[in-house]
Motif scaffolding. Sequence first.
Motif, PDB file in Angstrom:
ATOM      1  N   SER A 262       0.823  -1.207   0.000  1.00  0.00           N
ATOM      2  CA  SER A 262       0.000   0.000   0.000  1.00  0.00           C
ATOM      3  C   SER A 262       0.865   1.268   0.000  1.00  0.00           C
ATOM      4  O   SER A 262       0.411   2.319  -0.421  1.00  0.00           O
ATOM      5  N   SER A 263       2.123   1.171   0.435  1.00  0.00           N
ATOM      6  CA  SER A 263       3.022   2.346   0.387  1.00  0.00           C
ATOM      7  C   SER A 263       3.028   2.967  -0.996  1.00  0.00           C
ATOM      8  O   SER A 263       2.968   4.183  -1.165  1.00  0.00           O
TER       9      SER A 263
ATOM     10  N   TYR B  24       1.034   8.209  10.434  1.00  0.00           N
ATOM     11  CA  TYR B  24       1.954   7.452   9.579  1.00  0.00           C
ATOM     12  C   TYR B  24       2.458   8.381   8.474  1.00  0.00           C
ATOM     13  O   TYR B  24       1.666   9.057   7.822  1.00  0.00           O
TER      14      TYR B  24
ATOM     15  N   ASN C 221      -1.108   4.734  13.228  1.00  0.00           N
ATOM     16  CA  ASN C 221       0.282   4.362  13.455  1.00  0.00           C
ATOM     17  C   ASN C 221       1.045   5.678  13.623  1.00  0.00           C
ATOM     18  O   ASN C 221       0.844   6.559  12.785  1.00  0.00           O
TER      19      ASN C 221
ATOM     20  N   ASP D 295      -6.506   5.121   5.648  1.00  0.00           N
ATOM     21  CA  ASP D 295      -5.515   4.052   5.559  1.00  0.00           C
ATOM     22  C   ASP D 295      -5.911   2.972   6.568  1.00  0.00           C
ATOM     23  O   ASP D 295      -5.860   3.184   7.774  1.00  0.00           O
TER      24      ASP D 295
ATOM     25  N   TYR E 187      -4.252  -1.675   9.288  1.00  0.00           N
ATOM     26  CA  TYR E 187      -4.348  -2.525  10.484  1.00  0.00           C
ATOM     27  C   TYR E 187      -5.781  -2.886  10.866  1.00  0.00           C
ATOM     28  O   TYR E 187      -5.997  -3.491  11.904  1.00  0.00           O
TER      29      TYR E 187
ATOM     30  N   THR F 256      -3.635  -3.621   2.869  1.00  0.00           N
ATOM     31  CA  THR F 256      -2.367  -4.249   2.517  1.00  0.00           C
ATOM     32  C   THR F 256      -2.366  -5.731   2.870  1.00  0.00           C
ATOM     33  O   THR F 256      -3.081  -6.160   3.779  1.00  0.00           O
TER      34      THR F 256
ATOM     35  N   SER G 196       0.416  -6.923   3.877  1.00  0.00           N
ATOM     36  CA  SER G 196       1.629  -6.971   4.708  1.00  0.00           C
ATOM     37  C   SER G 196       1.362  -7.278   6.173  1.00  0.00           C
ATOM     38  O   SER G 196       2.275  -7.683   6.883  1.00  0.00           O
ATOM     39  N   LYS G 197       0.130  -7.036   6.641  1.00  0.00           N
ATOM     40  CA  LYS G 197      -0.098  -7.115   8.087  1.00  0.00           C
ATOM     41  C   LYS G 197      -0.803  -8.417   8.458  1.00  0.00           C
ATOM     42  O   LYS G 197      -0.139  -9.396   8.715  1.00  0.00           O
TER      43      LYS G 197
ATOM     44  N   ARG H 222       5.069  -7.891  -1.072  1.00  0.00           N
ATOM     45  CA  ARG H 222       4.694  -6.604  -1.652  1.00  0.00           C
ATOM     46  C   ARG H 222       3.422  -6.632  -2.495  1.00  0.00           C
ATOM     47  O   ARG H 222       3.462  -6.688  -3.733  1.00  0.00           O
TER      48      ARG H 222
END
Length: 348
Positions: free
Chosen positions: A77-78, A102, A150, A177, A180, A207, A209-210, A218
């Motif tokens: 998501s970055s 964040y 965050n 965002d 989380y 994302t 990623s979590k 990625r």
Amino acid sequence: STFSEYTPPVIPDLDSLKARLLWNENPYGPSPKAAEAFKNAVEKGNHYSWNTLNALIQKIADKEGVNINQIMMGPGSSDLLEKTALLHFMKGGNIVTGDPCYMSLVHVATATGGKWKPIKLTSRYEHDLKAMEKAIDSETKMVYITNPNNPTATTTPAKKLYEFCERVSEKVPVFIDEAYLELSENGLQDSMAPLVAKGKNVFVSRTFSKIHGMAGLRIGYMLGNEEELKKINAITRGGMGITGPSIMAASASMDDSDFLSMCKMKIKETREYTFNLLKSKNIPYMPSETNFIIFPVDMEGDEFLQKIYDRKIAVRMFKFWDKNWCRVSMGTMDEMKLFAEAINEIIV
Ligand code: PLP
């Protein structure tokens, strides 16, 4: 804002860490089914992955209740936060966020020529939605809110946030965002995605990623207004940066609900364990419903970092609101026990 981060000591060999509690990673991931799907897809690496990407987009559209043109994919998501910032701030303007927040979207917004307007969280650590709305002026190009936030891990109640987004998105785009959110008590029930479905000028990012434990693979996505996503895609295409194996892994992980519930449950256990540790030390931590906890430390940030890194435990140290804060990610229970030992030695 006076938000800043202490530079941690250099770790020459990350594998030598005994507890890796610095990047809000998921220690249980990826799902074995996702790993298997990833490996199988490597053999088709000579092909571009448009077919499988489109299938994943359809799967996400069904899950989120949006149409496929309201989805943009990215390598994490970055990538999507940064592309959104590029598009919105290339002609200047300002961005209204929480303080602290964040920073990845904010960094690109300010590097591109935008100004940052951070608004301190309330005494209950929620986003101060009233003050944020007041801070919007004719130069405001976007409001950015991370929920849970965050580095604070704290949650802004969904109902209040929904009303805020519905009203404010008539004036400026609102970016939520939700990196989380799946780890929180209510999970996706508290998502702002229904506003995207209604055609509001709201972005929602997620994302793998979590909770999916795929930070190194990625992949992530963003939901948004169709016309707005078209503008971002015209500058830099969404799906081009994602590898075929990551697409297959993401799809398999979405189907593995047992794995996802296991992660949520284990993370809750380590969170309760860490809360109890902090309570026993009379340390006033912030509430958290996600995979990290932040608490104030009465010690110079560099000194604390050195002491805990000497024990091969990695965490992060921030400075804001005139205090030093340690942010610790939830590792395995064994890692959290080592963290507890270290805290009991360092903070007396
Ligand atoms: N948003 C928030 C709030 C995060 O904390 C992170 C990573 O820690 C990200 C987005 C970006 O994650 P990724 O690029 O891995 O999806």
